[in-house]
Scaffold this motif. Structure first.
Motif, PDB file in Angstrom:
ATOM      1  N   ALA A   1      19.040  38.142   9.956  1.00 30.27           N
ATOM      2  CA  ALA A   1      18.713  36.764   9.610  1.00 30.27           C
ATOM      3  C   ALA A   1      19.695  36.289   8.543  1.00 30.27           C
ATOM      4  CB  ALA A   1      17.283  36.678   9.084  1.00 30.27           C
ATOM      5  N   MET A   2      20.115  35.026   8.661  1.00 26.09           N
ATOM      6  CA  MET A   2      21.164  34.520   7.752  1.00 26.09           C
ATOM      7  C   MET A   2      20.904  33.057   7.407  1.00 26.09           C
ATOM      8  SD  MET A   2      25.247  34.077   8.572  1.00 26.09           S
ATOM      9  CE  MET A   2      25.627  35.836   8.504  1.00 26.09           C
ATOM     10  N   GLY A   3      21.213  32.707   6.164  1.00 31.21           N
ATOM     11  CA  GLY A   3      21.113  31.315   5.738  1.00 31.21           C
ATOM     12  C   GLY A   3      21.380  31.199   4.254  1.00 31.21           C
ATOM     13  N   TRP A   4      21.154  30.001   3.737  1.00 30.26           N
ATOM     14  CA  TRP A   4      21.357  29.754   2.312  1.00 30.26           C
ATOM     15  C   TRP A   4      20.097  30.169   1.562  1.00 30.26           C
ATOM     16  CZ3 TRP A   4      26.261  28.901   1.844  1.00 30.26           C
ATOM     17  CH2 TRP A   4      26.953  28.222   2.839  1.00 30.26           C
ATOM     18  N   PRO A   5      20.198  31.057   0.586  1.00 32.24           N
ATOM     19  CA  PRO A   5      19.008  31.542  -0.118  1.00 32.24           C
ATOM     20  C   PRO A   5      18.248  30.420  -0.827  1.00 32.24           C
ATOM     21  CG  PRO A   5      20.915  32.942  -0.594  1.00 32.24           C
ATOM     22  CD  PRO A   5      21.432  31.723   0.119  1.00 32.24           C
ATOM     23  N   ASP A   6      16.935  30.492  -0.747  1.00 31.13           N
ATOM     24  CA  ASP A   6      16.062  29.607  -1.501  1.00 31.13           C
ATOM     25  C   ASP A   6      15.854  30.244  -2.877  1.00 31.13           C
ATOM     26  OD1 ASP A   6      14.040  28.130  -2.647  1.00 31.13           O
ATOM     27  OD2 ASP A   6      12.657  28.285  -0.932  1.00 31.13           O
ATOM     28  N   GLU A   7      16.441  29.643  -3.901  1.00 27.60           N
ATOM     29  CA  GLU A   7      16.395  30.226  -5.242  1.00 27.60           C
ATOM     30  C   GLU A   7      14.977  30.262  -5.813  1.00 27.60           C
ATOM     31  OE1 GLU A   7      18.819  31.703  -6.554  1.00 27.60           O
ATOM     32  OE2 GLU A   7      20.518  31.033  -5.373  1.00 27.60           O
ATOM     33  N   ASP A   8      14.076  29.426  -5.277  1.00 23.80           N
ATOM     34  CA  ASP A   8      12.712  29.376  -5.793  1.00 23.80           C
ATOM     35  C   ASP A   8      11.779  30.365  -5.089  1.00 23.80           C
ATOM     36  OD1 ASP A   8      13.374  27.332  -7.574  1.00 23.80           O
ATOM     37  OD2 ASP A   8      13.028  25.775  -6.052  1.00 23.80           O
ATOM     38  N   PHE A   9      12.299  31.096  -4.124  1.00 25.57           N
ATOM     39  CA  PHE A   9      11.484  32.062  -3.400  1.00 25.57           C
ATOM     40  C   PHE A   9      11.525  33.378  -4.156  1.00 25.57           C
ATOM     41  CE2 PHE A   9      10.472  34.948   0.143  1.00 25.57           C
ATOM     42  CZ  PHE A   9       9.372  34.299   0.684  1.00 25.57           C
ATOM     43  N   ALA A  10      10.371  33.752  -4.738  1.00 25.97           N
ATOM     44  CA  ALA A  10      10.344  34.853  -5.706  1.00 25.97           C
ATOM     45  C   ALA A  10      10.866  36.168  -5.143  1.00 25.97           C
ATOM     46  CB  ALA A  10       8.916  35.039  -6.221  1.00 25.97           C
ATOM     47  N   ALA A  11      10.577  36.453  -3.879  1.00 29.12           N
ATOM     48  CA  ALA A  11      10.981  37.742  -3.307  1.00 29.12           C
ATOM     49  C   ALA A  11      12.497  37.905  -3.248  1.00 29.12           C
ATOM     50  CB  ALA A  11      10.389  37.910  -1.911  1.00 29.12           C
ATOM     51  N   ASN A  12      13.227  36.785  -3.276  1.00 25.94           N
ATOM     52  CA  ASN A  12      14.687  36.872  -3.212  1.00 25.94           C
ATOM     53  C   ASN A  12      15.300  37.521  -4.444  1.00 25.94           C
ATOM     54  OD1 ASN A  12      14.727  35.715  -0.712  1.00 25.94           O
ATOM     55  ND2 ASN A  12      15.349  33.683  -1.403  1.00 25.94           N
ATOM     56  N   HIS A  13      14.531  37.606  -5.508  1.00 26.60           N
ATOM     57  CA  HIS A  13      15.058  38.164  -6.750  1.00 26.60           C
ATOM     58  C   HIS A  13      14.623  39.614  -6.971  1.00 26.60           C
ATOM     59  CE1 HIS A  13      16.477  34.163  -7.846  1.00 26.60           C
ATOM     60  NE2 HIS A  13      15.305  33.711  -7.418  1.00 26.60           N
ATOM     61  N   VAL A  14      13.981  40.172  -5.967  1.00 23.52           N
ATOM     62  CA  VAL A  14      13.525  41.563  -6.062  1.00 23.52           C
ATOM     63  C   VAL A  14      14.686  42.499  -5.737  1.00 23.52           C
ATOM     64  CG1 VAL A  14      12.004  43.303  -5.055  1.00 23.52           C
ATOM     65  CG2 VAL A  14      11.141  40.986  -5.522  1.00 23.52           C
ATOM     66  N   ARG A  15      14.854  43.513  -6.570  1.00 23.35           N
ATOM     67  CA  ARG A  15      15.860  44.540  -6.331  1.00 23.35           C
ATOM     68  C   ARG A  15      15.164  45.848  -5.985  1.00 23.35           C
ATOM     69  NH1 ARG A  15      20.932  43.251  -8.216  1.00 23.35           N
ATOM     70  NH2 ARG A  15      21.513  44.936  -6.790  1.00 23.35           N
ATOM     71  N   SER A  16      15.634  46.491  -4.949  1.00 28.04           N
ATOM     72  CA  SER A  16      15.059  47.787  -4.588  1.00 28.04           C
ATOM     73  C   SER A  16      15.608  48.868  -5.502  1.00 28.04           C
ATOM     74  CB  SER A  16      15.370  48.127  -3.135  1.00 28.04           C
ATOM     75  OG  SER A  16      16.775  48.147  -2.930  1.00 28.04           O
ATOM     76  N   ALA A  17      14.784  49.877  -5.763  1.00 25.44           N
ATOM     77  CA  ALA A  17      15.235  51.017  -6.571  1.00 25.44           C
ATOM     78  C   ALA A  17      16.182  51.876  -5.741  1.00 25.44           C
ATOM     79  CB  ALA A  17      14.041  51.840  -7.028  1.00 25.44           C
ATOM     80  N   ARG A  18      17.198  52.433  -6.373  1.00 27.38           N
ATOM     81  CA  ARG A  18      18.157  53.289  -5.676  1.00 27.38           C
ATOM     82  C   ARG A  18      18.223  54.651  -6.350  1.00 27.38           C
ATOM     83  NH1 ARG A  18      20.427  50.936  -0.938  1.00 27.38           N
ATOM     84  NH2 ARG A  18      19.335  48.925  -0.922  1.00 27.38           N
ATOM     85  N   GLU A  19      18.362  55.680  -5.523  1.00 21.87           N
ATOM     86  CA  GLU A  19      18.490  57.022  -6.056  1.00 21.87           C
ATOM     87  C   GLU A  19      19.854  57.190  -6.714  1.00 21.87           C
ATOM     88  OE1 GLU A  19      15.898  59.078  -5.927  1.00 21.87           O
ATOM     89  OE2 GLU A  19      14.807  57.505  -4.855  1.00 21.87           O
ATOM     90  N   SER A  20      19.942  58.074  -7.694  1.00 25.63           N
ATOM     91  CA  SER A  20      21.222  58.338  -8.347  1.00 25.63           C
ATOM     92  C   SER A  20      22.077  59.238  -7.459  1.00 25.63           C
ATOM     93  CB  SER A  20      20.986  59.022  -9.700  1.00 25.63           C
ATOM     94  OG  SER A  20      20.547  60.357  -9.496  1.00 25.63           O
ATOM     95  N   VAL A  21      23.371  59.220  -7.697  1.00 31.35           N
ATOM     96  CA  VAL A  21      24.278  60.082  -6.950  1.00 31.35           C
ATOM     97  C   VAL A  21      23.866  61.542  -7.092  1.00 31.35           C
ATOM     98  CG1 VAL A  21      26.663  60.904  -6.803  1.00 31.35           C
ATOM     99  CG2 VAL A  21      26.196  58.465  -7.061  1.00 31.35           C
TER     100      VAL A  21
END
Length: 232
Positions: A202-222
């Motif tokens: 899915a592709m488009g211009w991000p809605d800056e007011d959509f809260a989920a767009n600012h969520v970052r997933s946790a990443r494992e360390s190297v």
């Protein structure tokens, strides 16, 4: 989410990119998508086979797919994907899946007991998050005997695609929920029978007011995921 620009360093793109699940309704110009795809097809592939096929959908066609995909999934119809997967994760993989779900629900204020809003979130996935564009990624059916290799190559091209889109200010989310009813996608998008539908972006211009767009997933360390063998 300010676009980093097409000349941004790779590390900046990798660290800044995130999955976008809420979009503005503004259309995305076809020429801009062509630029993104021109970058994406520079991805490496096994023995230069370049197995990817792209079907870029918008407008009424995409709306019909959304509507029928959602209707069938809500009715309990069996999943009809070209590529059969269980998507039932266990162990640490399940833990990571649950973790990002918790982060997204917290951002959106969806309580654990709120079944209606949880269902609505699932339906957003079946609607490809209401993005104005969906890129359906497929490969030639002749490659089915070596499908895992083709799938590996499609992963590479999709990664290049989402990074190129991000550099231009476009949001994306890799979204297999939107192609759960593969027969619907094939019919409405007139995808040839000799193309195996693998996934969608899915592709488009991000809605800056959509809260989920600012969520970052946790990443494992190297150190958690890599071993170094033979080094001093």
């Amino acid at each position: 989410m300010q676009a980093p620009g097409v000349d941004a360093p790779l590390g900046e793109l990798l660290r800044g990119r995130r999955s976008v699940r809420g979009y503005r309704p503004d259309p995305v110009p076809a020429d801009l998508i062509r630029e993104v795809l021109a970058d994406a097809v520079l991805a490496p592939s096994s023995m230069n086979t370049q197995p990817w096929k792209f079907h870029v959908l918008t407008g009424d066609v995409l709306d019909r797919i959304r509507e029928e995909n959602t209707r069938l999934m809500l009715s309990g119809a069996p999943v009809q994907r070209d590529v059969v997967v269980s998507e039932r994760y266990e162990g640490v993989h399940r833990e990571r899946q649950v973790d990002i779900a918790k982060r997204l629900f917290a951002a959106m204020g969806i309580e654990r007991h709120d079944q209606q809003r949880r269902l609505d979130w699932t339906m957003r996935g079946f609607r490809q998050f209401d993005a104005p564009v969906s890129i359906v990624i497929a490969h030639d059916r002749s490659l089915e005997p070596i499908a895992p290799i083709a799938h590996f190559d499609l992963g590479a091209v999709v990664h290049a695609l989402v990074l190129s889109a991000w550099s231009r200010g476009l949001g994306t989310v890799i979204n297999s929920q939107g192609i759960m009813q593969g027969a619907v996608v094939r019919r409405e998008a007139q995808i040839p029978d000799d193309h195996v539908i693998f996934t969608a972006v899915a592709m488009g211009w991000p809605d800056e007011d959509f809260a989920a767009n600012h969520v970052r997933s946790a990443r494992e360390s190297v150190d958690d995921v890599a071993r170094f063998v033979g080094f001093e």
